[in-house]
Design a protein around this motif. Structure first.
Motif, PDB file in Angstrom:
ATOM      1  N   ALA A 143       0.824  -1.206   0.000  1.00 11.88           N
ATOM      2  CA  ALA A 143       0.000   0.000   0.000  1.00 11.88           C
ATOM      3  C   ALA A 143       0.863   1.263   0.000  1.00 11.88           C
ATOM      4  O   ALA A 143       0.505   2.267  -0.603  1.00 11.88           O
ATOM      5  N   LEU A 144       2.000   1.184   0.657  1.00 17.76           N
ATOM      6  CA  LEU A 144       2.856   2.374   0.729  1.00 17.76           C
ATOM      7  C   LEU A 144       3.635   2.573  -0.567  1.00 17.76           C
ATOM      8  O   LEU A 144       4.037   3.681  -0.898  1.00 17.76           O
ATOM      9  N   ASN A 150       4.298  13.292  11.722  1.00 16.31           N
ATOM     10  CA  ASN A 150       3.027  13.254  11.002  1.00 16.31           C
ATOM     11  C   ASN A 150       2.913  12.053  10.076  1.00 16.31           C
ATOM     12  O   ASN A 150       1.835  11.496   9.901  1.00 16.31           O
ATOM     13  N   VAL A 151       4.041  11.647   9.454  1.00 15.77           N
ATOM     14  CA  VAL A 151       3.984  10.489   8.552  1.00 15.77           C
ATOM     15  C   VAL A 151       3.657   9.237   9.355  1.00 15.77           C
ATOM     16  O   VAL A 151       2.773   8.445   8.990  1.00 15.77           O
ATOM     17  N   THR A 156       0.032   9.225  10.148  1.00 19.26           N
ATOM     18  CA  THR A 156      -0.861   8.878   9.031  1.00 19.26           C
ATOM     19  C   THR A 156      -0.852   7.375   8.779  1.00 19.26           C
ATOM     20  O   THR A 156      -1.907   6.763   8.592  1.00 19.26           O
ATOM     21  N   VAL A 157       0.346   6.772   8.793  1.00 15.94           N
ATOM     22  CA  VAL A 157       0.406   5.331   8.548  1.00 15.94           C
ATOM     23  C   VAL A 157      -0.376   4.588   9.631  1.00 15.94           C
ATOM     24  O   VAL A 157      -1.125   3.655   9.347  1.00 15.94           O
ATOM     25  N   LEU A 209      -3.941   4.416   8.891  1.00 23.47           N
ATOM     26  CA  LEU A 209      -4.357   3.546   7.793  1.00 23.47           C
ATOM     27  C   LEU A 209      -4.463   2.085   8.234  1.00 23.47           C
ATOM     28  O   LEU A 209      -5.093   1.272   7.560  1.00 23.47           O
ATOM     29  N   VAL A 236      -7.776   0.222   8.400  1.00 22.65           N
ATOM     30  CA  VAL A 236      -8.322  -0.060   7.074  1.00 22.65           C
ATOM     31  C   VAL A 236      -7.613  -1.276   6.462  1.00 22.65           C
ATOM     32  O   VAL A 236      -8.232  -2.164   5.888  1.00 22.65           O
ATOM     33  N   LEU A 237      -6.291  -1.302   6.597  1.00 29.62           N
ATOM     34  CA  LEU A 237      -5.514  -2.340   5.933  1.00 29.62           C
ATOM     35  C   LEU A 237      -5.495  -3.645   6.726  1.00 29.62           C
ATOM     36  O   LEU A 237      -5.455  -4.730   6.150  1.00 29.62           O
ATOM     37  N   CYS A 276      -1.192  23.160   3.331  1.00 31.88           N
ATOM     38  CA  CYS A 276      -1.895  21.971   3.818  1.00 31.88           C
ATOM     39  C   CYS A 276      -3.204  22.336   4.503  1.00 31.88           C
ATOM     40  O   CYS A 276      -4.105  21.520   4.582  1.00 31.88           O
ATOM     41  N   ILE A 297      -2.720  19.018   9.175  1.00 26.92           N
ATOM     42  CA  ILE A 297      -3.921  18.251   8.825  1.00 26.92           C
ATOM     43  C   ILE A 297      -4.788  18.031  10.054  1.00 26.92           C
ATOM     44  O   ILE A 297      -6.007  18.187  10.011  1.00 26.92           O
ATOM     45  N   LEU A 357      -8.718  19.233  10.383  1.00 26.05           N
ATOM     46  CA  LEU A 357      -9.857  18.406  10.793  1.00 26.05           C
ATOM     47  C   LEU A 357     -10.579  19.055  11.968  1.00 26.05           C
ATOM     48  O   LEU A 357     -11.808  19.125  11.997  1.00 26.05           O
ATOM     49  N   GLY A 362      -8.363  16.143   5.142  1.00 26.01           N
ATOM     50  CA  GLY A 362      -7.390  17.110   4.646  1.00 26.01           C
ATOM     51  C   GLY A 362      -7.755  17.677   3.286  1.00 26.01           C
ATOM     52  O   GLY A 362      -7.044  18.520   2.741  1.00 26.01           O
ATOM     53  N   ASN A 375      -9.328  20.254   0.963  1.00 25.93           N
ATOM     54  CA  ASN A 375      -9.592  21.645   1.348  1.00 25.93           C
ATOM     55  C   ASN A 375     -10.172  22.534   0.266  1.00 25.93           C
ATOM     56  O   ASN A 375     -10.264  23.746   0.442  1.00 25.93           O
ATOM     57  N   PHE A 434      -5.065  18.328   0.674  1.00 25.25           N
ATOM     58  CA  PHE A 434      -3.930  17.529   1.153  1.00 25.25           C
ATOM     59  C   PHE A 434      -4.471  16.371   1.971  1.00 25.25           C
ATOM     60  O   PHE A 434      -4.253  16.304   3.172  1.00 25.25           O
ATOM     61  N   TYR A 440      -4.793  13.407   4.074  1.00 26.35           N
ATOM     62  CA  TYR A 440      -3.773  12.770   4.916  1.00 26.35           C
ATOM     63  C   TYR A 440      -2.412  13.444   4.758  1.00 26.35           C
ATOM     64  O   TYR A 440      -1.363  12.795   4.821  1.00 26.35           O
ATOM     65  N   HIS A 474       1.039  12.411   3.057  1.00 29.47           N
ATOM     66  CA  HIS A 474       1.984  11.413   3.579  1.00 29.47           C
ATOM     67  C   HIS A 474       1.765  10.086   2.872  1.00 29.47           C
ATOM     68  O   HIS A 474       0.648   9.733   2.577  1.00 29.47           O
ATOM     69  N   THR A 475       2.813   9.386   2.633  1.00 34.19           N
ATOM     70  CA  THR A 475       2.864   8.122   1.881  1.00 34.19           C
ATOM     71  C   THR A 475       2.567   8.361   0.400  1.00 34.19           C
ATOM     72  O   THR A 475       2.220   7.446  -0.322  1.00 34.19           O
ATOM     73  N   ASN A 504      -2.422   8.873  -2.014  1.00 35.34           N
ATOM     74  CA  ASN A 504      -2.328   7.430  -1.755  1.00 35.34           C
ATOM     75  C   ASN A 504      -3.139   7.003  -0.539  1.00 35.34           C
ATOM     76  O   ASN A 504      -3.899   6.033  -0.591  1.00 35.34           O
ATOM     77  N   ILE A 560      -6.317   4.470  -0.353  1.00 33.08           N
ATOM     78  CA  ILE A 560      -6.326   3.226   0.432  1.00 33.08           C
ATOM     79  C   ILE A 560      -7.633   3.137   1.213  1.00 33.08           C
ATOM     80  O   ILE A 560      -8.297   2.114   1.241  1.00 33.08           O
ATOM     81  N   HIS A 575     -10.908   0.333   0.336  1.00 34.12           N
ATOM     82  CA  HIS A 575     -11.435  -0.651   1.276  1.00 34.12           C
ATOM     83  C   HIS A 575     -12.814  -0.241   1.743  1.00 34.12           C
ATOM     84  O   HIS A 575     -12.969   0.446   2.742  1.00 34.12           O
ATOM     85  N   ARG A 577      -2.902   0.247 -10.432  1.00 30.37           N
ATOM     86  CA  ARG A 577      -2.278   1.542 -10.685  1.00 30.37           C
ATOM     87  C   ARG A 577      -1.343   1.447 -11.885  1.00 30.37           C
ATOM     88  O   ARG A 577      -0.396   0.663 -11.874  1.00 30.37           O
TER      89      ARG A 577
END
Lengths: 1015, 294
Positions: free
Chosen positions: A66-67, A101-102, A105-106, A109, A112-113, A403, A490, A494, B13, B15, B58, B60, B63-64, B68, B72, B76, B145
């Motif tokens: 996924a990444l 932040n990365v 975010t992971v 996810l 979900v994954l 952002c 982000i 929200l 995110g 906007n 933006f 998420y 990131h990644t 993406n 994801i 799902h 993809r």
């Protein structure tokens, strides 16, 4: 590996980029150009995710897929993606506890994954791996590391290819926070010697037992002086007990310069009520009294100030600084700065929507090679070099604005060697809020007894502890590293959307405020004033990691948090709403009317203080002031000499081209490209104007897509002139902020102002006199023009005390800097006059008087000349002139109008030509014959930065009507030349001498100079 | 005919949802902004609308890789609904970050994916590490993809106005558009596809929007092509033309005064005694989508 809990393993996923990665190519160029690694031949970058926990291999594979991307981004698990083809591997990750932040975010996810979230002991982290090709000596590697990572927030690990191969790649590091828990509040004995009290104020409380804190024995400055500590001592004697450490930390936060603006609120010279009340606020009150409209809707009482936009909406505005954090970590400091001021819009009334960001960067001279350190050993804790400082700050504002989806059209940069140790980072946010919603006046708020205290947003960590007291102290080696934090735009987006678009609309809360400096310890007591008290249970506050002491939870400045007052009947609904929107929200107590601020932790009372004492118990004191005018302020031998001797041929043209290329004057296009100014679809007058894309001093947005009503914004400052003549410098800053809006066609009566005083050496009576004179000018100009202040902020300690390379003590102070920010309501944006000339054959007018005074000018800075007279602003002439110009714009007579700014007439004409991509013929004798200048030589007319002047172009058909408007008033208006199709700028001086005759391409090449190339 | 209903996604995110919804309303549509979380909870709500929009922003935090993470999340739980949505003569538009999401979802360029030969295309910089750790894993064997939006060249975020040429196409989105002047604002917008795929998409007429210079293709030259996109591609559609993704922001260009050059144009028109226009170039795109349902 962290704490070695059984069953937990670290896993590492590497995700690559395509071979022709332009970002890596740019990085390579930057590292070579910076001179830090001339022998570097290649860079490959790889994203890394490190997971700590107990995971199935299948789950890791799913995540890696996924990444990655099947065609462009290969991924590997627990195995290096690249084995050969490089000499060094350098990885940059965060230090424990720094916002990642990365990683976050992971982690989001994973449900979900994988169908499951991370458990408590599990964690997820982002880092970046760089594979470097080239024979790199150790010094080069260190230089590369310094370029790629900031040691205050990031860790670097470096391996040679040999080690990398032997180890099977880089180590799997999951940075965890290891606290030595001391979750207790300690009693503090204040019945000690004055020397001990002084030490307490300067260095802070003794460290909790076993806590490392950079190995320092104390927690960091309380920034309380002896007088304040004696007041506190007496208070606790009176109530018959010792304070807790949390109470003392609270008092320090609430009585800090940063929170209480002691210097602006203490008697100073003739300002017995303090500068704020005597000059700034009084100006607004007098203006409000003199006019019978309701232009000012909310001034000086809320997180932002507000004026009326139209029948349905108010516009809010606030400008902040984030100087000290940006000096330590420019990216994190600028990012949290802009996100913080966004929350001043969101925290206005019951919540305004941010619609525009503005920025202002006062930066060190790019070529400054001085090496300065925070500690005396001449090698550790160096100040960042000017280029890295600037690039980090730019990136922080870029990420924060883009952002968040808030346009960032308006700003400036300013370069001066005395911003070397403390750059100034100004950030501002304009907001829009309906005047009424569901029968509620949205600019009013009031927490009521019984309302629940709800904290929304990120979790609390050690971030930013002592931020408020820290920015009230000079920057030195004792500056706490935990003041540094990285924002999460982000997360804040929200929060903002859930709050303004849903919770406000459903009227689920009665009050809110931002958690800024001082964290909960300031925001909760401030809101508690509305109801008359509060009671808080710190055990309920969600933490990033366990083991924090109560005082740390209470004063932590972890970002992206706001505090709400929620009626009990709405509590479930609002908590559910935030849960659905992925925003953490927690009830931590309630508002009361007992008059006390009560805090408990683990069932124990850790604070019980009267609100009035907490907020207003600080001792007021008379501030000393002493006149400080330099002796050389009026002399200008160069101008005297030119009376008899004309400038040598070519000299003026050379100076013009050199000045155009100077950082601060040269194009700011780089920032206009990087800062999204089109989001929200509101942009009308952009940061770059004309086909030649020249910086505009003002920008215009149209916040309601169904209306042509607009908001113009601009800024002004004149730090170079402050030491020469603080009154004229401040008047010049006011004028520099207002005039670009006037040029557009704004009327003075529709303009509001904000003040930001960034001062230095605040204990020096001469600096305080400069401050007082500046405030006096603000008052007099504002009242004369009828332009009220609606909000402001000051930052008094912009000093550095450190060491040079030889360990010698070095002190640096910024030039006292007053920033004025302006905003104007424009009835119809289609009628504004933009700054770029439009057509060959149009006539050029100069409005206003040019003074024979070059003090504070770029010209003198460029010639390295000290002193000089600062040109004065004529209040009544400017007022009349500006009003009539607005009439001319309104009647459609003006093709373009520009406020003359830095570099004076010469730079204004040159940039006008560049903007329009047209030539011009200008005759300075026309200015003389119209009586529009003092008796002055050509170089003064061209380079003086006299305030009050506009450069206007009109079509030949409109020129007569335009002149007529001003004629009956006997105002300084001169027709000085015309726009030409020649592609050349020609300027004639006294007696027809050609001073400048140059092609547009030459001007463009000077104007396009990159600030990084400055020596 | 009643006005079509447009569903505009928000949350995570995103906007640009407010201005995108406004642009559709200006064009005559009814709009509803819906949070990703709310849609995922009851995906059948998708079918209350004729048009689905993934706006810019933006999601998420990029990131990644931009788009993406949201892809994801949508894949799902929403994948089958989205496929049904496309098959039922409805329209989808992805703008900027929304375009990136659509490519990650495989809805663009939208051919059914053969199993891509991953190792053959693996970047030679990344030498084989003993075994291929990136071969499809059980449970995610298909990855549809086939194109990507990569880091800009020259690198960095770029916010500026560009000229575009719309191909003659059957896409309902572009049937009223020829030359367009719109802003871009992104850091990862360089359209990329393997050469064979690129040629195939060009032949199929799916590369519908190209960066232009003086009315001709930009030929990869900056700043006209602001990100180094292959074949100057700024926007693509699926084989039906009903799903389109584009890097430029038409919703920021629905009024004349949003253009960066409007003061110059207005001055010329005024000197000729002519009225100023009201609309910007982006509006045609939203109107065309609304007209598809008339």
């Amino acid at each position: 590996m962290v704490n070695g809990k059984t069953g937990l393993e670290n896993h590492r996923i590497e995700v690559g980029f395509p071979q022709d990665d332009p970002v890596a190519a740019q990085l390579l160029a930057r590292l070579r150009r910076g001179g830090c690694a001339p022998s570097l031949e290649g860079v490959v970058r790889i994203d890394v995710i490190t997971l700590r926990g107990c995971f199935r291999q299948h789950d890791l594979t799913v995540l890696a897929k996924a990444l990655g991307h099947p065609l462009t981004r290969p991924a590997s698990i627990d195995r290096p993606l690249v084995l050969t083809g490089f000499h060094w591997a350098l990885e940059v990750g965060f230090l424990p506890g720094v916002t990642d932040n990365v990683g976050r975010t992971v982690a989001k996810l994973l449900p979900v994954l994988w169908g499951r979230s991370l458990e408590d002991a599990e964690s997820c982290h982002g880092s970046r791996l760089y594979l470097l090709r080239g024979t790199l000596p150790d010094a080069d590697l260190q230089a590369i590391a310094a370029e790629l990572a900031n040691p205050l927030v990031e860790r670097v690990s470096i391996k040679s290819w040999t080690h990398y191969s032997r180890d099977g790649g880089m180590d799997r590091v999951a940075p965890g926070v290891a606290l030595n828990p001391h979750p207790e509040a300690d009693e503090v004995n204040l019945e000690v010697s004055e020397a001990e009290l002084l030490l307490l104020g300067k260095a802070g409380l003794p460290q909790n037992p076993g806590e490392k804190g950079r190995g320092l024995p104390r927690r960091g400055p309380l920034a309380l002086d002896l007088e304040s500590l004696l007041v506190i001592q007496r208070h606790f004697r009176k109530i018959g007990r010792h304070p807790t450490d949390l109470e003392l930390e609270s008092l320090a936060q609430n009585w800090s310069e940063h929170c209480r603006h002691l210097i602006f609120n203490s008697p100073l010279g003739e300002a017995r009520a303090g500068l704020f009340h005597h000059y700034i606020r009084r100006a607004t009150l007098e203006i409000q009294r003199a006019r019978d409209d309701s232009f000012c809707a909310s001034v000086f009482v809320d997180n932002s100030g507000a004026i009326v936009f139209d029948e349905d909406y108010l516009v809010t505005d606030k400008v902040e600084t984030h100087n000290s954090p940006s000096a330590l970590d420019p990216f994190g400091g600028a990012l949290t700065g802009i996100l913080g001021v966004n929350r001043d819009a969101v925290g206005f009334g019951l919540g305004a929507r941010p619609i525009l960001n503005r920025y202002g960067f006062c930066l060190p001279w790019p070529g400054d090679r001085r090496e300065l350190y925070r500690v005396p050993d001449g090698e550790s804790e160096p100040l960042l070099p000017p280029r890295l400082l600037a690039e980090g700050i730019f990136r922080g504002v870029e990420v924060g604005g883009n952002c968040s989806g808030i346009p960032t059209p308006q700003g400036f940069w300013w370069f001066h060697e005395d911003y070397r140790a403390k750059p100034l980072v100004f950030v501002g946010t304009v907001g829009l809020i309906p005047r009424e919603e569901k029968g509620r006046r949205l600019h009013q708020k009031r927490a009521r007894p019984g309302n629940r205290i709800v904290v929304v947003g990120g979790r609390v960590g050690l971030d930013g502890i002592h931020g408020a007291t820290f920015s009230s102290e000079a920057l030195d080696s004792g500056s706490p590293a935990t003041a540094v934090q990285i924002g999460d735009p982000i997360g804040q987006k929200l929060l903002t959307d859930a709050l303004i678009r849903e919770a406000r609309h459903r009227a689920l809360y009665t009050s809110l405020t931002d958690n800024g400096a001082g964290g909960l310890s300031c925001s909760v007591p401030e809101m508690a004033q509305e109801s008359g008290g509060c009671i808080v249970d710190l055990t309920k506050v969600p933490l990033k990691y366990p083991g924090m002491a109560p005082w740390q939870i209470w004063v932590s400045e972890s970002q992206e948090r706001m505090t709400l007052a929620v009626p009990p009947e709405h509590l479930d609904e609002i908590l559910e709403l935030f849960r659905r929107r992925d925003v953490e929200a927690t009830e931590i107590g309630q508002f009361t009317d007992t008059g006390q601020c009560v805090v408990s932790h683990g069932g124990k009372l850790v604070m019980d203080l009267a609100l009035d004492f907490l907020l207003d118990g600080w001792p007021a004191r008379e501030l000393p002031c002493e006149v400080a005018l330099p002796p050389d302020r009026a002399s200008d031998p160069e101008l005297e000499a030119e009376k008899t001797l004309p400038p040598p041929p070519g000299e003026i043209q050379r100076l013009l081209l050199e000045i155009l290329a100077r950082p601060g004057i040269a194009s700011r296009q780089e920032l206009a490209l990087r800062f999204d100014h089109e989001v929200q679809g509101s942009s009308v007058l952009k940061p770059l104007v004309g086909p030649g894309r020249v910086d505009s001093a003002a920008t215009v947005v149209r916040p309601r897509p169904d209306s042509y009503r607009g908001i113009g914004v601009s800024q002004g400052l004149w730090p170079e002139a402050t030491l020469l003549d603080p009154y004229s410098a401040a008047a010049g800053a006011m004028d520099a902020a207002v005039r670009p809006l006037v040029a557009l066609g704004a009327r003075l009566g529709r303009i509001a102002l904000l003040d930001n005083f960034c001062w230095s050496k605040p204990k020096d009576p001469q600096r305080l006199w400069l401050l007082k004179e500046s405030a006096r000018a603000c008052y007099e100009v504002a009242v004369a023009w009828g332009t009220p202040f609606i909000s402001g902020k000051d930052s008094m300690h912009n000093d550095f005390s450190g060491y040079d390379g030889q360990g010698r003590t070095t002190r640096l102070s910024i030039p006292p800097t007053l920033l004025i920010s302006s905003l104007a309501i424009l009835d119809d944006v289609r009628r504004i006059a933009s700054p770029d000339p439009k057509a060959a054959g149009d006539l050029i007018f100069l409005l206003g008087t040019t003074r024979r005074a070059l003090g504070g000018s770029v010209y003198r800075a460029h010639r390295k000349l000290a002193g000089g007279a600062v040109p004065e602003l004529d209040l009544s002439t400017s007022k009349r002139l500006y009003g009539l110009h607005a009439q001319a714009v309104d009647r459609g007579l003006v093709a373009s109008a520009q406020a003359l700014g830095r570099g004076g007439l010469a730079v204004a004409v040159a940039t006008a030509c560049l903007a329009a991509q047209l030539g011009a013929e200008v005759d300075l004798d026309q200015i003389r014959s119209h009586g529009c200048c003092d008796e002055a030589p050509d170089r003064a007319i061209l380079f003086s930065e006299s305030p009050g002047r506009l450069l206007v172009t009109c079509s030949p058909e409109n020129a007569a009507a335009f002149e007529e408007i001003f004629q009956s008033w006997d105002l300084p208006v001169a027709r000085i030349g015309l726009i030409s199709g020649s592609g050349r700028l020609r300027i004639r001086g006294a007696g027809g001498t050609v001073l400048v005759d140059t092609a547009l391409v030459e001007l463009a090449s000077a104007y396009g100079t990159d600030w990084r190339d400055t020596k | 005919m009643t006005a079509p209903a447009v569903m505009v996604l928000t949350g995570t995110g995103i906007n640009c949802d407010l201005e995108t919804a406004f642009a559709f309303r200006r064009a005559g549509a009814r709009t509803k902004i819906i949070h990703v979380a709310d849609l995922m909870e009851s995906p059948q709500r998708l079918f209350q609308s004729q048009i689905l929009v993934l706006p810019g922003g933006f999601s998420y935090g990029d990131h990644t890789g931009s788009g993406n993470a949201l892809a994801i999340r949508l894949r799902h739980g929403l994948a089958t609904f989205l496929r049904r949505f496309v098959e039922s003569d409805r329209l989808i538009l992805g703008i900027c970050n929304g375009f990136q999401v659509l490519t990650h979802l495989g809805l663009l360029p939208g051919e059914p994916a053969g199993a891509p030969d991953f190792t053959a295309k693996l970047n030679p910089e990344f030498r084989a590490t003993g075994q291929d750790s990136t071969s499809p894993a059980p449970g995610c064997a298909t990855d549809s993809r086939r194109v990507a939006l990569l880091s800009n060249r020259p690198p960095g975020y770029v916010c500026r106005w560009v000229d575009l040429l719309a191909e003659k196409t059957t896409s309902p989105w572009l049937r009223d558009s020829g030359a367009l002047h719109l802003p871009v604002a992104h850091g990862e917008g360089r359209f990329w596809a393997p050469p064979a795929e690129l040629a195939r998409l060009a032949n199929a007429g799916q590369l519908v929007l190209r960066y232009a210079r003086d009315g001709k293709p930009a030929h990869g030259e900056a700043p006209w092509n602001p990100n180094g996109a292959a074949l100057d591609v700024a926007g693509v559609c699926d084989p039906t033309g009903r799903v389109m993704g584009m890097m430029p922001h038409p919703e920021r260009a629905i009024d004349f005064v949003q253009r960066e050059d409007w003061p110059s144009i207005a001055d010329k028109l005024r000197r000729q005694g002519r009225e100023l226009p009201e609309a910007g170039d982006g509006l045609a795109l939203f109107r065309a989508a609304v007209r598809y349902y008339h």
